[in-house]
Structure formats: structure tokens, C-alpha cells
Design an enzyme around this catalytic site. Structure first.
Site, PDB file in Angstrom:
ATOM      1  N   TYR A 157       2.846 -96.506  14.810  1.00 27.78           N
ATOM      2  CA  TYR A 157       2.791 -95.528  14.046  1.00 27.78           C
ATOM      3  C   TYR A 157       3.658 -94.719  13.389  1.00 27.78           C
ATOM      4  O   TYR A 157       3.005 -94.448  12.432  1.00 27.78           O
ATOM      5  CB  TYR A 157       2.570 -94.378  15.360  1.00 27.78           C
ATOM      6  CG  TYR A 157       1.273 -93.007  15.154  1.00 27.78           C
ATOM      7  CD1 TYR A 157       0.306 -93.145  14.891  1.00 27.78           C
ATOM      8  CD2 TYR A 157       2.478 -91.764  15.150  1.00 27.78           C
ATOM      9  CE1 TYR A 157      -0.536 -91.802  13.973  1.00 27.78           C
ATOM     10  CE2 TYR A 157       1.673 -89.914  14.601  1.00 27.78           C
ATOM     11  CZ  TYR A 157       0.533 -91.012  14.307  1.00 27.78           C
ATOM     12  OH  TYR A 157       0.292 -89.483  14.205  1.00 27.78           O
ATOM     13  N   LYS A 161       3.507 -94.341   9.276  1.00 33.12           N
ATOM     14  CA  LYS A 161       3.049 -92.472   8.376  1.00 33.12           C
ATOM     15  C   LYS A 161       4.065 -92.915   7.437  1.00 33.12           C
ATOM     16  O   LYS A 161       4.422 -91.946   6.975  1.00 33.12           O
ATOM     17  CB  LYS A 161       3.279 -91.481   9.926  1.00 33.12           C
ATOM     18  CG  LYS A 161       2.233 -91.739  10.841  1.00 33.12           C
ATOM     19  CD  LYS A 161       0.550 -91.338   9.697  1.00 33.12           C
ATOM     20  CE  LYS A 161      -0.621 -91.076  11.183  1.00 33.12           C
ATOM     21  NZ  LYS A 161      -1.560 -90.910  10.309  1.00 33.12           N
TER      22      LYS A 161
END
Length: 248
Positions: A157, A161
Site C-alpha cells: 500500500y 501510494k
């Protein structure tokens, strides 16, 4: 509904719930016709559409898994065919599959990278033709404070991002001459289904690290997105951090 976005068309990926839903409603409130994208929760997507229409706005629902290049491009094509154009693209769709690096599977890594990062390449590339023709576009990529500071158990993640932020900067440099701005919004911990599922103990420990002493709301994130597309013409390549001071 009438306002600064009258006559414009906005595509919001992952718009059936949470931040995406709030963005769709906020943009519609200011006059945009909204394309509500969802992957699997058709009922929630239709509920968002109904809320917008009940307030006098315009919305359509388009199913697509934007982590799949063909489906992502088909989403933009459907928006252009049904609404005439795409002026605004909010790349919000995302998933998380949290696990330590040692225990993370290839599938868990790949799913998050595809859905959260690769998707924004697919949709942005697909939308560029029409935006360049009209010499206008507003693209907002929904990154995260986790992409700025990292987090235990979120290698996939945080990498996705952070990659969104880097993509945003490059796209901003490439597209500014065509009247297209590209910005990233980096929310901290927001009151969504994902945060609601946490234990009270974890919530308390998280809030202890947020100087303003609370979680953010999806509506606050949506307001920042709306600002970027209505009044943010001199913003491009920026990271707008809404995290209550958790990361500076």
C-alpha cells in the site's frame, strides 16, 4: 444543483462508498455530471446516484475494475460516449491487503499495486486525448499519508501510494502545457468503513498521534478535491496533506 462545475463531467473511480462517494456528491453539488465507478458493490453505487439525483444533480453508474487496463479504458470510453467528454478525473479506487513483507504473497502485492497505482496510468492515459483537444483537464490522485511516511505491514500500500505521488509530479510536468493540472491528495486516517472496523484500542492509539485529536471525515477530503478542480488552477504536481498534523 448549480455552481462552478456546470457543464463539466467528472469521473470518480471507487465512488460507491467512503471518500469516493463523498467526492462524487461534492462535485455534483457544484454542478458536475458525475460518472460513478464501482467494482462490485452495485447497490452502493446506485445509492450514491440516487442521492445525487434527489438533490437535482446528474449521475450515471459504470462498473469497471480499474486495475484491469481494458476495463479502466472502457470506463473512460463509456463516460465519453454517455456524457460527451471527461473534464475531471478523480483516481480514488484502492484496496489494501496488509501483511508484513515476510508474510506477504505475490498476489497480495500485485493486487494492491494494480488497483491503487497501475489504475491511475490506465485511466489518465485514456482521458488525455479529449482533455488535450479541449486544452483543459483536472486530475486528482487519491494518495495517502502512508505513501509519505510508510507504515508497518503496508509495504504494498505504501509503495503504491508513494508511486501515485511520483506519477502525479511527472504527469503534472508533461501535461501543464495542455491546460491539464494533476495533483495528489494525501489523507491521513479518515472516518471510513476501514477505520470503523478497527478496535477502540487501536483507534485511541492512532488519535494519540494526530495533533488535532480526531480522525478526518470523507467530506473534508471531498472539499479539498473540489477546491483543486474549481479554484486550484495554479496547483499542479502538489501534495495536499489532510492528516490533522500526523505527518508534516
Amino acid at each position: 444543483m448549480a455552481g462552478a462545475l456546470d457543464g463539466q463531467v467528472a469521473v470518480v473511480t471507487g465512488a460507491s462508498r467512503g471518500i469516493g462517494r463523498a467526492c462524487a456528491i461534492e462535485l455534483a453539488k457544484h454542478g458536475a455530471a458525475v460518472v460513478i465507478n464501482y467494482t462490485s458493490n452495485e447497490e452502493a453505487a446506485n445509492s450514491c446516484k440516487a442521492e445525487i439525483e434527489a438533490a437535482g444533480g446528474k449521475a450515471i453508474v459504470v462498473q469497471a475494475n480499474v486495475g484491469n487496463p481494458d476495463e479502466a479504458r472502457a470506463l473512460i470510453k463509456a463516460a465519453e460516449e454517455q456524457c460527451g467528454k471527461v473534464d475531471i478525473l478523480i483516481n480514488n479506487a484502492g484496496v489494501n491487503r496488509d501483511r508484513t513483507i515476510q508474510r506477504m504473497s505475490d498476489a497480495e502485492w500485485n493486487e494492491v499495486i494494480q488497483t491503487d497505482l497501475s489504475s491511475i496510468f490506465y485511466t489518465t492515459q485514456a482521458a488525455l486525448g479529449g482533455m488535450r483537444e479541449r486544452n483543459y483537464g483536472r486530475i486528482v490522485n487519491m494518495s495517502s499519508v502512508i505513501g509519505q511516511m510508510g507504515n508497518l505491514g503496508q509495504a504494498n500500500y505504501s509503495a503504491a501510494k508513494a508511486g501515485m505521488i511520483a506519477f502525479t509530479k511527472t504527469a503534472a510536468k508533461e501535461l501543464a502545457r495542455f491546460g491539464i493540472t494533476v495533483n495528489a491528495v494525501c489523507p491521513g486516517f479518515i472516518e471510513t468503513d476501514m477505520v470503523a472496523a478497527l478496535s477502540d484500542e487501536i483507534k485511541t492509539s492512532l488519535i494519540a498521534n494526530i495533533p488535532v485529536g480526531r480522525f478526518g471525515t470523507a467530506e473534508e477530503v471531498a472539499a479539498a478535491v473540489r477546491f483543486l478542480v474549481t479554484e486550484g488552477g495554479f496547483f499542479t504536481g502538489a501534495q495536499l496533506s489532510l492528516n490533522g498534523g500526523q505527518y508534516m
